[in-house]
Motif scaffolding. Structure first.
Motif, short mmCIF file in Angstrom:
data_model
loop_
_atom_site.label_atom_id
_atom_site.label_comp_id
_atom_site.label_asym_id
_atom_site.label_seq_id
_atom_site.Cartn_x
_atom_site.Cartn_y
_atom_site.Cartn_z
N PRO A 55 10.00 10.86 -8.74
CA PRO A 55 10.81 12.04 -9.07
C PRO A 55 10.14 12.93 -10.11
O PRO A 55 10.24 14.16 -10.04
N GLU A 56 9.46 12.33 -11.09
CA GLU A 56 8.79 13.11 -12.13
C GLU A 56 7.67 13.96 -11.53
O GLU A 56 7.49 15.12 -11.91
N LEU A 57 6.93 13.39 -10.58
CA LEU A 57 5.84 14.13 -9.96
C LEU A 57 6.38 15.25 -9.07
O LEU A 57 5.81 16.35 -9.02
N LEU B 58 5.45 24.13 -2.25
CA LEU B 58 5.76 22.77 -1.84
C LEU B 58 7.23 22.42 -2.13
O LEU B 58 7.78 21.51 -1.50
N GLU B 59 7.85 23.14 -3.04
CA GLU B 59 9.22 22.82 -3.44
C GLU B 59 10.17 22.87 -2.25
O GLU B 59 11.06 22.02 -2.11
N ASP C 276 0.83 -1.19 0.00
CA ASP C 276 0.00 0.00 0.00
C ASP C 276 0.87 1.25 0.00
O ASP C 276 1.94 1.28 0.62
N THR C 277 0.42 2.28 -0.66
CA THR C 277 1.13 3.55 -0.68
C THR C 277 0.17 4.67 -0.28
O THR C 277 -1.02 4.47 -0.12
N PHE C 278 0.75 5.87 -0.15
CA PHE C 278 -0.03 7.05 0.23
C PHE C 278 0.11 8.09 -0.87
O PHE C 278 0.94 7.97 -1.77
N THR C 279 -0.71 9.14 -0.77
CA THR C 279 -0.67 10.20 -1.78
C THR C 279 0.16 11.40 -1.32
O THR C 279 0.18 12.42 -1.99
N THR C 280 0.83 11.29 -0.18
CA THR C 280 1.68 12.37 0.31
C THR C 280 2.95 12.45 -0.54
O THR C 280 3.36 11.47 -1.17
N PRO C 281 3.60 13.63 -0.57
CA PRO C 281 4.81 13.81 -1.39
C PRO C 281 5.93 12.82 -1.09
O PRO C 281 6.79 12.58 -1.93
N LEU C 282 5.93 12.26 0.13
CA LEU C 282 6.95 11.28 0.48
C LEU C 282 6.93 10.09 -0.47
O LEU C 282 7.96 9.44 -0.68
N TRP C 283 5.78 9.82 -1.08
CA TRP C 283 5.62 8.68 -1.97
C TRP C 283 5.61 9.07 -3.44
O TRP C 283 5.44 8.21 -4.31
N TRP C 284 5.80 10.32 -3.73
CA TRP C 284 5.76 10.77 -5.11
C TRP C 284 6.98 10.29 -5.89
O TRP C 284 8.08 10.14 -5.34
#
Length: 256
Positions: A11-13, A22-23, A1-9
């Motif tokens: 590199p392209e996203l 957010l940068e 399972d994954t999450f939609t937080t930036p920790l799981w994004w």
């Protein structure tokens, strides 16, 4: 399972966040560093004691399990003032609505209570509020934004010192080769007056230019004499920082 937080994004996203507020959060993400320096040895010791054979055989999998557990706590945890986070079964299933929430979480004598603030119709979704967060903060921590972000009074526009100073200095300097030196000079001025900040925030609730932002901009346009007069008006200035000799970027640039 994954999450939609930036920790799981991917590199392209993450690249799509360039130029947004957010940068800076993504640049400051030290999850891997914290894991390697503080968490990894603890988990390895636990794996040895509890005979988790797959832990040592698949170190990358161990890190993924760590960020999954961290994400569960970050996205599900509640705080009681300065304590927490606490994981509260069932209550953590309520969705967030910063404007039209009908319940809120309270703590009394060590007991968490989910209290309805208004009548709830049959079949109505029971929403709560995670707190007064901007869309940026919601996306970073929980992985979503409001359905109506324009109505979120906590939203703000974040401007870094670099975004403010460099265009001003570019405008003042006749020669682009002078820009790096001029930027360094302005930074010395800011440090001398203890005004150097990482970012400025403009909000819908307070749509005025912050005083410290105006101070930054003013320093870009002061001549040496004007700057020294300003320094002399300051009530306190440390002797170590006040000894620096600073040249005005406008002394070697075109007048505005």
């Amino acid at each position: 399972d994954t999450f939609t937080t930036p920790l799981w994004w991917t590199p392209e996203l993450k690249e799509r966040a360039a130029g947004t507020g957010l940068e800076c959060f993504l640049r400051g993400d030290d999850t891997k560093k914290v894991y390697e320096s503080k968490i990894k040895d603890i988990l390895q010791h636990a794996a040895k004691e509890l005979k988790w054979t797959t832990h040592e055989q698949q170190p990358e999998s161990a890190f993924n399990r760590y960020i999954w557990a961290s994400s569960v706590i970050c996205t599900r945890g509640y705080h009681n003032k300065d304590k927490g986070p606490y994981l509260i079964p069932l209550i953590d299933q309520f969705n967030h609505d910063q404007i039209n929430f009908c319940t809120r979480l309270k703590c009394a004598e060590g007991v968490f209570l989910q209290i309805a603030d208004k009548a709830i119709r049959e079949g109505q979704q029971i929403c709560t509020t995670y707190g007064q967060f901007s869309s940026l903060q919601l996306l970073h921590t929980y992985g979503f934004v409001d359905d109506t972000p324009s109505e979120n009074g906590s939203n703000f526009v974040s401007l870094s010192a670099e975004q403010i100073l460099i265009p001003c200095i570019d405008m003042l300097c006749e020669d682009e080769d002078m820009v790096p030196e001029a930027i360094a000079d302005v930074r010395k001025r800011l440090q001398r007056l203890q005004l150097l900040r990482g970012e400025f925030r403009l909000t819908k609730a307070k749509p005025v230019v912050p005083l410290d932002l105006l101070e930054h901009l003013t320093l870009c346009f002061l001549q040496d004499g004007e700057y020294e007069d300003l320094v002399n008006l300051m009530p306190t200035t440390s002797s170590s920082s006040a000894s620096a000799s600073v040249s005005s970027p406008s002394s070697s640039s075109s007048s505005s």
